[in-house]
Design a protein around this motif. Structure first.
Motif, PDB file in Angstrom:
ATOM      1  N   ALA A  32      14.406 -39.151  -1.232  1.00 20.82           N
ATOM      2  CA  ALA A  32      15.454 -39.629  -2.212  1.00 20.82           C
ATOM      3  C   ALA A  32      15.695 -38.936  -3.018  1.00 20.82           C
ATOM      4  N   LEU A  33      14.179 -38.819  -4.282  1.00 16.75           N
ATOM      5  CA  LEU A  33      14.329 -38.490  -5.512  1.00 16.75           C
ATOM      6  C   LEU A  33      13.179 -37.210  -5.917  1.00 16.75           C
ATOM      7  N   GLU A  34      12.531 -36.651  -4.661  1.00 19.50           N
ATOM      8  CA  GLU A  34      11.615 -35.808  -4.553  1.00 19.50           C
ATOM      9  C   GLU A  34      12.383 -34.644  -5.623  1.00 19.50           C
ATOM     10  N   PRO A  35      13.836 -34.000  -4.471  1.00 17.92           N
ATOM     11  CA  PRO A  35      14.704 -32.567  -4.926  1.00 17.92           C
ATOM     12  C   PRO A  35      14.497 -33.052  -6.248  1.00 17.92           C
ATOM     13  N   ALA A  36      14.754 -33.685  -7.028  1.00 20.07           N
ATOM     14  CA  ALA A  36      15.235 -33.474  -8.630  1.00 20.07           C
ATOM     15  C   ALA A  36      13.682 -34.187  -9.705  1.00 20.07           C
ATOM     16  N   LEU A  37      13.177 -34.503  -8.807  1.00 18.15           N
ATOM     17  CA  LEU A  37      11.709 -34.429  -9.837  1.00 18.15           C
ATOM     18  C   LEU A  37      10.945 -33.323  -9.698  1.00 18.15           C
ATOM     19  N   LYS A  38      10.759 -32.646  -7.742  1.00 18.35           N
ATOM     20  CA  LYS A  38       9.742 -31.324  -8.073  1.00 18.35           C
ATOM     21  C   LYS A  38       9.751 -30.441  -9.212  1.00 18.35           C
ATOM     22  N   PRO A  39      10.795 -29.844  -9.627  1.00 18.06           N
ATOM     23  CA  PRO A  39      10.579 -29.228 -10.882  1.00 18.06           C
ATOM     24  C   PRO A  39       8.931 -29.526 -11.238  1.00 18.06           C
ATOM     25  N   THR A  40       9.216 -31.042 -11.972  1.00 15.71           N
ATOM     26  CA  THR A  40       8.530 -31.135 -13.550  1.00 15.71           C
ATOM     27  C   THR A  40       6.635 -31.769 -12.504  1.00 15.71           C
ATOM     28  N   GLU A  41       6.928 -30.846 -11.154  1.00 14.98           N
ATOM     29  CA  GLU A  41       4.936 -31.059 -10.675  1.00 14.98           C
ATOM     30  C   GLU A  41       4.662 -29.491 -10.730  1.00 14.98           C
ATOM     31  N   GLN A  42       3.217 -29.210 -10.815  1.00 20.35           N
ATOM     32  CA  GLN A  42       2.707 -28.400 -10.917  1.00 20.35           C
ATOM     33  C   GLN A  42       1.913 -28.178  -9.713  1.00 20.35           C
ATOM     34  N   GLU A  43       1.761 -27.173  -8.777  1.00 20.15           N
ATOM     35  CA  GLU A  43       1.498 -27.161  -7.804  1.00 20.15           C
ATOM     36  C   GLU A  43      -0.240 -27.278  -7.887  1.00 20.15           C
ATOM     37  N   GLY A  44      -1.236 -27.313  -7.150  1.00 18.82           N
ATOM     38  CA  GLY A  44      -2.310 -26.855  -7.665  1.00 18.82           C
ATOM     39  C   GLY A  44      -2.905 -26.338  -6.087  1.00 18.82           C
ATOM     40  N   GLN A  45      -4.377 -26.100  -6.139  1.00 20.63           N
ATOM     41  CA  GLN A  45      -5.031 -24.256  -5.418  1.00 20.63           C
ATOM     42  C   GLN A  45      -6.103 -24.738  -5.356  1.00 20.63           C
ATOM     43  N   ASP A  46      -6.242 -24.861  -3.246  1.00 16.56           N
ATOM     44  CA  ASP A  46      -8.012 -24.762  -2.710  1.00 16.56           C
ATOM     45  C   ASP A  46      -8.180 -23.557  -3.263  1.00 16.56           C
ATOM     46  N   ALA A  47      -9.942 -23.803  -3.448  1.00 14.35           N
ATOM     47  CA  ALA A  47     -10.967 -22.412  -3.275  1.00 14.35           C
ATOM     48  C   ALA A  47     -10.278 -21.592  -2.102  1.00 14.35           C
ATOM     49  N   GLU A  48     -10.674 -20.558  -2.355  1.00 14.47           N
ATOM     50  CA  GLU A  48     -10.479 -19.057  -1.413  1.00 14.47           C
ATOM     51  C   GLU A  48     -11.571 -18.493  -1.598  1.00 14.47           C
ATOM     52  N   ILE A  49     -12.596 -17.893  -0.225  1.00 16.86           N
ATOM     53  CA  ILE A  49     -13.308 -17.318   0.579  1.00 16.86           C
ATOM     54  C   ILE A  49     -12.179 -15.764   1.250  1.00 16.86           C
ATOM     55  N   VAL A  50     -11.914 -14.754  -0.176  1.00 18.82           N
ATOM     56  CA  VAL A  50     -11.365 -13.332  -0.391  1.00 18.82           C
ATOM     57  C   VAL A  50     -12.231 -12.131  -0.091  1.00 18.82           C
ATOM     58  N   PHE A  51     -11.858 -11.099   0.756  1.00 19.68           N
ATOM     59  CA  PHE A  51     -12.878 -10.271   0.779  1.00 19.68           C
ATOM     60  C   PHE A  51     -12.573  -9.150   0.339  1.00 19.68           C
ATOM     61  N   THR A  52     -13.573  -8.434  -0.945  1.00 17.41           N
ATOM     62  CA  THR A  52     -12.969  -8.235  -1.586  1.00 17.41           C
ATOM     63  C   THR A  52     -14.550  -6.902  -1.651  1.00 17.41           C
ATOM     64  N   GLY A  53     -13.766  -5.162  -1.253  1.00 20.63           N
ATOM     65  CA  GLY A  53     -15.141  -4.653  -1.052  1.00 20.63           C
ATOM     66  C   GLY A  53     -15.625  -4.807  -0.430  1.00 20.63           C
ATOM     67  N   GLY A  54     -15.750  -5.369   0.947  1.00 19.21           N
ATOM     68  CA  GLY A  54     -15.944  -6.380   2.147  1.00 19.21           C
ATOM     69  C   GLY A  54     -16.897  -7.090   2.436  1.00 19.21           C
ATOM     70  N   LYS A  55     -16.763  -7.662   0.835  1.00 22.00           N
ATOM     71  CA  LYS A  55     -17.354  -9.221   1.300  1.00 22.00           C
ATOM     72  C   LYS A  55     -17.030  -9.930   0.579  1.00 22.00           C
ATOM     73  N   PRO A  56     -17.115 -11.279   0.101  1.00 16.04           N
ATOM     74  CA  PRO A  56     -16.452 -12.374   0.590  1.00 16.04           C
ATOM     75  C   PRO A  56     -16.988 -13.023  -0.959  1.00 16.04           C
ATOM     76  N   THR A  57     -15.744 -13.261  -1.388  1.00 15.49           N
ATOM     77  CA  THR A  57     -15.938 -13.701  -2.852  1.00 15.49           C
ATOM     78  C   THR A  57     -15.454 -14.527  -2.647  1.00 15.49           C
ATOM     79  N   VAL A  58     -15.555 -16.150  -3.781  1.00 15.80           N
ATOM     80  CA  VAL A  58     -14.741 -16.761  -4.106  1.00 15.80           C
ATOM     81  C   VAL A  58     -13.992 -16.656  -4.957  1.00 15.80           C
ATOM     82  N   LYS A  59     -12.352 -17.852  -4.986  1.00 12.14           N
ATOM     83  CA  LYS A  59     -11.196 -17.428  -5.779  1.00 12.14           C
ATOM     84  C   LYS A  59     -11.159 -18.723  -6.815  1.00 12.14           C
TER      85      LYS A  59
END
Length: 793
Positions: free
Chosen positions: A487-514
């Motif tokens: 019942a409260l999430e829609p109103a309180l969602k804008p007050t939150e900040q989303e986190g992000q997990d570390a990712e493996i990205v491939f740049t220049g044909g090699k994996p790197t950690v984001k």
């Protein structure tokens, strides 16, 4: 002397007087009342005794033997009150003293010329000097004429002791003419050797128990009259009894009632008609049935129940023979029970129906619900739900018997049930309602977040409640935080900040950690901690939101330590149709960058979730039940085959896969996989387990002609694949399919083949293990669409 002889005082024969000394006399031992009571010997009419002087002064009439008599009676005037005191001897004086006649001793003149019946058994009269033959008792002096034959007792006042032979009693002769006043004659004598001799106690006086016969005659006369009256009464009663029996024979006995209705004295037909009129309406009404906490009714007619009036009246029995019972029936009553009857099959069906629809019910614990009040903005009213124990009819057969036995009773029928108890009590429910539920929904609750203010309405508050019964009968209130959070999430969602997990990205044909990023989320647990206190307040109903830092599931440092540094497995396939290519590109984009941590198992179906149109998937070709078809998400099996082969050559563990039902030429033999998602869940999946000590990252690359999958990590093995020859080859048949969705296709032979994976240690080159898998493919029929030319339309 005989055994019954008794000694009497000696009579003075010289003077003719009785003994003068009272000390030598027998005391008077009885009276007439004693004799009647059975306490005296009245066989002779006087007390028994003995006279010492038994000389032969007495004499018998001529021809009689003096040695035979056993008793002698001496004549005496009456000493009873009705005769007056001590009358003088002699008939004239005796009669005068008694008013003309003594008690059983008539005067001499009264006896003269009297005729006696030959049937007389007692004679109270002066008789002749010779007693009648056969007399057993002779009393007193006898005149010169004879008594009548047949008399058994002669009781005159006599002058001579002349007795008939065989007399058993005799009084001594006493001549009053010769006796001076107050003296007895000196020639008084007795028969020789009498066994009982009686003599006067004093001049003119009897002993008290030498009673004359007049009172006895009066007694006999009174008894006769009483017996006559009694006999007449009994006769009248007997006639009345017989009349009553005849009149009422075959009717219901008097005094009989049925359920308070008097039917005594009526004929069976009239009694039955009366019972039907007065009682039948009562038994046509529905019968009250009580079973546990249920009270319902049962219709007698529909249930096969009725009253047997004839059997009811049979219980009254027949007319009683006992006269006392018939007499008391005029004022006493006897209740007779009503006899019921039933159609048992019909009754059983009625009981089963009653149990299913009325009696049996599940238990219901106490609870509190909230009813929305119409016309308001979320206002609700709490309603108590009282607890109710569950119950079930114990036995249908037992219930049928109980109803048959008791349905006629005024109180109805009570049936046994098995009970399922409840914990909550009505008082416990009521207490929770008043103390918690009503205050909780009395007003909204204000919720304050960072820069945002919202509220919980009474309706939302009520929906979040859950009440659990306790052993003490109370209700414990629980709050479903997920309901409040939603019942409260829609109103309180804008007050939150989303986190992000570390990712493996491939740049220049090699994996790197984001690098990972922390998030800021509502701490719902901490936010709702004071909730139960706030809802019971009438003022200050405010709930402040608490926030917490949300760390990523995979931090930057953790990603760097996974050892993802090189390609450990790679595979490419192509030749897919354009529509299948769209689905392959979509799924490849979802999987690209996925990380499989050490020890984890990757599931393709779980990672992507449902592959639906809203995610970009389209309808494409599939194989369904061994026949080509179409469905949304078709073509994903080619991506599954590509991923499986990349993991195959990476040396990862196969956690589960399945080959296609028939062989597809663009895939390696015995080294391919298919996937399928069922609408309700489940299906065919591809699973890979990372059994290494380092992480594995998935990299995908799609082109319109091909799909490539690379697995990155730390290389452990060099892998070889050895495919065996085809065996058990089976040629395909032909299958004709009708319908617009049919797609014609050539047939494919079926066969069996094996594949062996050989793993070598990357550092030493030594073989680590071999894994062989045998696969059998079914022949795919040649699909022909449409009807044959010779098919009927």
């Amino acid at each position: 002397m005989a055994d019954d002889q008794q000694n009497w005082p000696t009579w003075d024969s010289d003077t003719g007087r009785p003994p003068s000394g009272g000390e030598e006399r027998e005391s008077v031992s009885g009276s007439l009342d004693d004799a009647l009571a059975g306490e005296l010997d009245t066989s002779s009419g006087a007390l028994s005794g003995r006279i010492d002087d038994t000389g032969g002064r007495g004499h018998l009439p001529p021809g009689h033997d003096a040695g035979q008599p056993t008793r002698f009676h001496r004549p005496m005037p009456s000493a009873y009150p009705e005769q007056g005191p001590a009358a003088p001897y002699g008939p004239d004086r005796a009669g005068a003293a008694s008013g003309g006649r003594g008690a059983g001793w008539p005067s001499e003149s009264a006896g003269r010329g009297t005729e006696w019946s030959d049937e007389a058994t007692q004679i109270y009269h002066a008789v002749s000097s010779q007693a009648p033959d056969g007399a057993t008792e002779t009393w007193g002096d006898l005149p010169n004429d004879r008594g009548y034959d047949g008399a058994t007792e002669a009781l005159p006042k006599s002058r001579m002791p002349e007795m008939a032979a065989g007399a058993t009693e005799a009084f001594p002769r006493f001549d009053p003419d010769r006796a001076p006043d107050g003296e007895a004659p000196d020639d008084l004598g007795l028969f020789d050797e009498p066994t009982v001799q009686r003599e006067p106690v004093a001049h003119g006086i009897y002993r008290a128990d030498d009673e004359p016969e007049e009172p006895r005659r009066k007694l006999r006369s009174g008894l006769g009259r009483a017996m006559l009256v009694t006999g007449a009464t009994l006769g009248v009663l007997m006639v009345a009894y017989v009349v009553d029996m005849v009149v009422s024979w075959g009717d219901v006995p008097r005094g009989v009632t049925v359920a308070g209705v008097d039917v005594g004295g009526l004929s069976r037909t009239a009694a039955e008609e009366k019972l039907r009129q007065e009682l039948q309406p009562r038994f046509d009404k529905p019968v009250t049935v009580k079973a546990g906490d249920v009270e319902t009714t049962l219709d007698p007619a529909e249930s096969g129940l009725g009253v047997d009036w004839q059997a009811t009246l049979e219980q009254a029995g027949k007319q009683p023979w006992n006269p006392i019972t018939r007499l008391t029936s005029f004022w006493e009553t006897r209740e007779v029970g009503i006899v019921g009857k039933s159609d048992r099959p019909t009754l059983r069906k009625a009981v089963e129906r009653l149990a299913k629809t009325k009696i049996n019910h599940r238990k219901r614990e106490g609870n509190i619900t909230f009813k929305e009040i119409e016309g308001t903005d979320g206002a609700v009213q709490p309603v108590a739900v009282p607890p109710r124990q569950g119950q079930q009819l114990r036995s249908v057969d037992q219930a049928v018997e109980t109803i048959e036995d008791t349905w006629l009773q005024l109180g109805g029928v009570r049936l046994d049930v098995d009970v399922q108890p409840v914990k909550a009590t009505p008082d416990g429910v009521r207490a929770t309602l008043e103390k918690l539920a009503k205050p909780a929904v009395a007003a909204p609750i204000e919720v304050q977040g960072d820069g945002v203010s919202t509220s919980l309405t009474p309706k939302q508050i009520g929906e979040a409640f859950e009440f659990k019964p306790q052993e003490d009968g109370s209700l414990k209130a629980l709050v479903d935080r997920e309901v409040l959070k939603k019942a409260l999430e829609p109103a309180l969602k804008p007050t939150e900040q989303e986190g992000q997990d570390a990712e493996i990205v491939f740049t220049g044909g090699k994996p790197t950690v984001k690098p990972a990023k922390n998030g800021r989320k509502v701490d719902w647990k901490k936010t709702f901690r004071p909730y139960l206190d706030v809802i019971t307040k009438t003022e200050g109903r405010v709930l402040k939101v608490s926030y917490a830092t949300k760390k990523p599931d995979l931090t930057t440092s953790e990603a760097k330590k996974l050892g993802i540094k090189e390609v450990i497995g790679e595979f490419t396939t192509g030749g897919f149709a354009p529509d299948s290519g769209i689905n392959i590109r979509t799924v490849a984009a979802e999987v690209d960058g996925a990380i499989i941590k050490p020890g984890e198992t990757f599931s393709l179906n779980e990672y992507t979730g449902p592959r639906t149109a809203d995610k970009g998937y389209v309808e494409a070709g599939i194989i369904q039940n061994g026949v080509p078809g179409r469905a949304v998400g078709g073509g994903i099996s080619q991506f599954a085959t590509t991923l499986y082969n990349a993991a195959y050559f990476a040396g990862l563990k196969d956690a589960g896969h399945k080959e296609h039902s028939y062989y597809i030429s663009r895939y390696p033999i015995a080294r391919e996989a298919t996937v399928f998602q069922a609408p309700g869940g489940g299906g065919i999946d591809l699973k890979i387990t990372n059994d290494s000590d380092t992480g594995v990252a998935i990299q995908t690359h799609w082109t319109p002609q091909s799909i490539t999958v690379k697995l990155w990590g730390t290389k452990r093995y060099r892998v070889e694949s050895v495919t065996g020859p085809k065996t058990n080859v089976k040629q395909p048949g032909t299958q004709r399919v009708n319908g617009s969705s049919c797609e014609p296709s050539p047939g494919i032979p079926g066969f069996t083949a094996t594949d062996t994976r050989i793993l070598y240690d990357i550092n030493t080159g030594r073989e680590v293990r071999r894994e062989t898998r045998t696969v059998t493919y079914n022949p795919k029929p040649t699909i022909v669409c449409g009807k044959r030319d010779d098919d009927d339309d």
